[in-house]
Design a protein around this motif. Structure first.
Motif: not given
Ligand code: XIL
Length: 302
Positions: A290-302
């Motif tokens: 499952n995607k973690k919060a860290a995943y979402t934060s990386v995706l959002n800032v890329l």
């Protein structure tokens, strides 16, 4: 964009992961790999002990599994690593002098030639600098063959695969004020001034509470880039969880994005359970994929 690779591609960058050959039969693992990443590093399979287990006898089965899987999926490959004091085959560990120098150069030549045309960038030399305040080289059997062993390895790699970018890769080189960072910087500066072939510097970026993401990361990456090399985050993992970890991941991605010559980011594994770190949760996906919060934060800032 809805995947790490697609998001990174929006700025011409890549987003990669370390891959282990023995996990290529795990459908959850391969599903995330194929969906999210566009660059692959073999976690162990291209190291000296794996590719030359007996002197002069090369073994590429597991490395090829990773390279072929990646290329069949349209992904590129970072080669890791041609020369390193660690994970040497037994026969090399007790060698010294001219015999070791020649064995190292033959290894570089053979492996880089075998993969010629298939590698985006090679970590030609890994972890050659000492920790602590000296700013100098790490003692090793390779270092004892003479201080020019690193440039000799780079020249051999260039001759074997002129199309691959050639990188120096290390850890604890993230903080601009650390002696080790300065030592690597001076070597790259020297190589550029003397025409030693080097194209990139890799920052492993294994972070934890004792070794946090430095606030001057942008400065470090930019200063290296200003020497005329690309820079890459090559083995990123950050101990922790939740929003703290997510923010730290975001900071690393932002530091790369703020440097034109920071060409991509690789995380050192897919799920927390794939990490080389024995305990902890340093990656972007949990043990179930499952995607973690860290995943979402990386995706959002890329
Ligand atoms: C690690 C692998 O992840 C482990 O599976 C292995 O047991 C040891 O090496 N720096 C590097 C990587 O350059 O090759 C290392 O990978 C982690 C530290």
């Amino acid at each position: 964009a809805s995947t790490l690779a697609a998001a990174a591609q929006q700025s011409g960058r890549y987003f990669g992961t370390a891959v282990a050959a023995n996990k290529l039969s795990d459908s959850t693992y391969v599903g995330i790999l194929n969906r999210e990443f566009d660059m692959v590093t073999a976690e162990n399979e291209m190291k000296m002990d794996a590719t030359e287990p007996s002197q002069g006898q090369f073994s590429y089965g597991n490395a090829d599994r990773i390279v072929n899987q990646a290329r069949n999926q349209g992904k590129r490959v970072r080669g890791h690593a041609l020369a390193w004091h660690s994970q040497q085959p037994g026969w090399m560990q007790n060698m010294s002098g001219t015999a070791l120098r020649n064995a190292m150069l033959n290894h570089v030549t053979q492996v880089a030639s075998y993969y010629r045309g298939k590698i985006y960038a090679w970590d030609v030399v890994n972890e050659a600098f000492a920790d602590g305040s000296s700013g100098g080289r790490r003692d090793s059997n390779l270092q004892r063959t003479g201080n020019d062993w690193i440039e000799a390895a780079f020249r051999a790699a260039r001759a074997a695969d002129p199309g691959a970018k050639l990188c120096y890769n290390d850890y604890n080189t993230d903080n601009w004020s650390h002696a080790k960072t300065q030592g690597v910087y001076r070597m790259v500066q020297d190589f550029k001034s003397r025409g030693v072939p080097i194209d990139c510097v890799g920052f492993q970026a294994h972070f934890n509470s004792g070794n946090p993401v430095p606030s001057n990361y942008h400065t470090t990456l930019q200063n290296f880039a200003n020497l005329g090399v690309d820079v890459q985050i090559t083995e990123l993992d950050i101990e922790g969880s939740g929003s703290t970890q997510a923010q730290q991941y975001q900071g690393v991605v932002q530091a790369c994005l703020s440097v034109t010559r920071c060409t991509g980011i690789t995380v050192w594994g897919i799920r927390d359970t794939d990490s080389w770190r024995a305990s902890g949760t340093p990656l972007l996906f949990d043990g179930s994929g499952n995607k973690k919060a860290a995943y979402t934060s990386v995706l959002n800032v890329l």
